[in-house]
Motif scaffolding. Structure first.
Motif, mmCIF file in Angstrom:
data_model
loop_
_atom_site.group_PDB
_atom_site.id
_atom_site.type_symbol
_atom_site.label_atom_id
_atom_site.label_comp_id
_atom_site.label_asym_id
_atom_site.label_seq_id
_atom_site.Cartn_x
_atom_site.Cartn_y
_atom_site.Cartn_z
ATOM 1 N N TYR B 8 1.003 -1.376 -0.023
ATOM 2 C CA TYR B 8 0.492 0.099 0.195
ATOM 3 C C TYR B 8 0.537 1.568 0.100
ATOM 4 N N ASN B 44 -4.041 10.272 1.366
ATOM 5 C CA ASN B 44 -5.237 9.199 2.667
ATOM 6 C C ASN B 44 -4.486 7.640 2.500
ATOM 7 N N LEU B 45 -4.130 7.446 1.359
ATOM 8 C CA LEU B 45 -3.787 6.227 1.530
ATOM 9 C C LEU B 45 -2.479 5.301 2.559
ATOM 10 N N LEU B 48 -4.503 5.934 5.372
ATOM 11 C CA LEU B 48 -5.127 4.062 6.664
ATOM 12 C C LEU B 48 -3.930 3.343 6.438
ATOM 13 N N ALA B 49 -3.293 2.699 5.531
ATOM 14 C CA ALA B 49 -2.372 2.410 5.530
ATOM 15 C C ALA B 49 -1.334 1.475 7.358
ATOM 16 N N PHE B 50 -0.559 3.325 7.545
ATOM 17 C CA PHE B 50 -0.024 2.912 8.598
ATOM 18 C C PHE B 50 -0.503 3.000 9.414
ATOM 19 N N SER B 52 -3.392 1.296 9.406
ATOM 20 C CA SER B 52 -4.016 0.188 10.659
ATOM 21 C C SER B 52 -3.215 -1.070 10.874
ATOM 22 N N ALA B 53 -1.619 -0.727 9.793
ATOM 23 C CA ALA B 53 -0.953 -1.619 10.993
ATOM 24 C C ALA B 53 -0.357 -1.295 12.467
ATOM 25 N N LEU B 57 -7.528 3.414 14.915
ATOM 26 C CA LEU B 57 -8.618 4.454 14.263
ATOM 27 C C LEU B 57 -7.628 6.173 13.854
ATOM 28 N N ASP B 58 -6.802 6.453 14.131
ATOM 29 C CA ASP B 58 -6.939 7.642 13.936
ATOM 30 C C ASP B 58 -6.673 7.879 12.444
ATOM 31 N N GLN B 60 -7.906 6.528 9.942
ATOM 32 C CA GLN B 60 -9.303 6.771 9.391
ATOM 33 C C GLN B 60 -10.315 7.681 9.993
ATOM 34 N N VAL B 61 -9.566 8.893 10.519
ATOM 35 C CA VAL B 61 -10.518 9.767 11.288
ATOM 36 C C VAL B 61 -9.595 10.796 10.157
ATOM 37 N N VAL B 63 -8.138 10.870 7.851
ATOM 38 C CA VAL B 63 -8.649 10.890 5.822
ATOM 39 C C VAL B 63 -10.607 11.473 5.689
#
Lengths: 173, 101
Positions: B8, B44-45, B48-50, B52-53, B57-58, B60-61, B63
């Protein structure tokens, strides 16, 4: 294995669409390729278990932003196809040089972050349900959320003012 | 078998680079704005990747905030382009040279 195949397919399509946005001479085709890129990214967000963000991506980018772009492209008269040549002197070599420099910096920064990340090299499956996201958004980030609302209001007011106060299209310049 | 994070992140870096090249070489102001959108999506990508790693949830917020700011930016940017077209009759950045000495 199935996830890996999906990732490769969507990543390749997203990259091809992005290259198309840059390479395409017709502005309308660029806009449509941009939609394709946004949709592929939304699919990748679902793969990362960020379902709410994926839905928001479809609604905000592939919906609202693209409608704005397409309306502007179609309502502006004048040429939509960029003429080749006629660039600034030395623009292309300078662009290549700057792109290479940016690529090196990105490689350094992203590679460094990945090395610092170390062990948890696979995205977790546990995070990502809408309830947990809402709990974080409306507790820890409530002020940022409110500020975003104010920002959108200011942007709407600014756009309306900007478009109403200009000269009318038929008026002499 | 799930996808490793570096896949990603590499994709995000490539998309950002393509967007930056577009901003540098294209002269139509609409396409330049689209390339800025590409770069925002690449960021954004990566977020999200970091996120989820790190199982957090920070990302996603953040983004979601970036999406709101990008929507506002597109609205204001397109209004500026329409105003520019009314005043100068041009969507080519090289033709807008009012401040050139």
């Amino acid at each position: 294995m199935f996830e890996l195949i999906l990732f490769v397919v969507f990543a390749v399509v997203a990259l091809a669409a992005a290259i198309g946005v840059v390479a395409q001479r017709n502005v309308l085709y660029s806009a449509l390729l941009l939609v394709l890129n946004f949709i592929c990214l939304a699919a990748l967000y679902v793969l990362m278990n960020a379902q709410f963000v994926a839905v928001a991506q479809i609604i905000v980018y592939a919906g609202a932003v693209m409608v704005l772009f397409l309306f502007t492209v179609m309502l502006l008269p004048g040429k939509r196809i960029e003429v080749a040549g006629r660039r600034l002197p030395g623009q292309t070599p300078l662009a290549i040089l700057l792109a290479l420099a940016l690529g090196a910096v990105l490689l350094l920064l992203l590679g460094g972050s990945l090395v610092a990340l170390g062990r948890p090299a696979h995205p977790a499956i546990t995070v990502g349900n809408v309830q947990a996201l809402a709990e974080v958004l409306f507790t820890r980030y409530i002020w940022a959320f409110e500020a975003t609302g104010v920002l959108l209001l200011v942007a709407v007011a600014g756009v309306v003012h900007l478009l109403r106060s200009g000269p009318r299209p038929g008026a002499p310049r | 078998m799930s996808v490793p994070v570096y896949g990603y992140v590499a994709l995000s870096g490539l998309l950002f680079l393509i967007g930056a090249i577009g901003v540098l070489v294209r002269r139509n102001v609409l396409v330049i704005l689209m390339c800025v959108e590409l770069m925002l999506n690449a960021a954004n990508l990566a977020l999200l990747a970091f996120g989820s790693a790190h199982q957090s949830l920070d990302g996603q917020v953040t983004v979601l905030m970036v999406m709101a700011v990008a929507a506002a930016e597109v609205a204001v940017g397109l209004a500026l382009i329409v105003t520019l077209f009314r005043h100068q009759g041009a969507t080519d950045v090289d033709e807008v040279s009012l401040l050139k000495g």
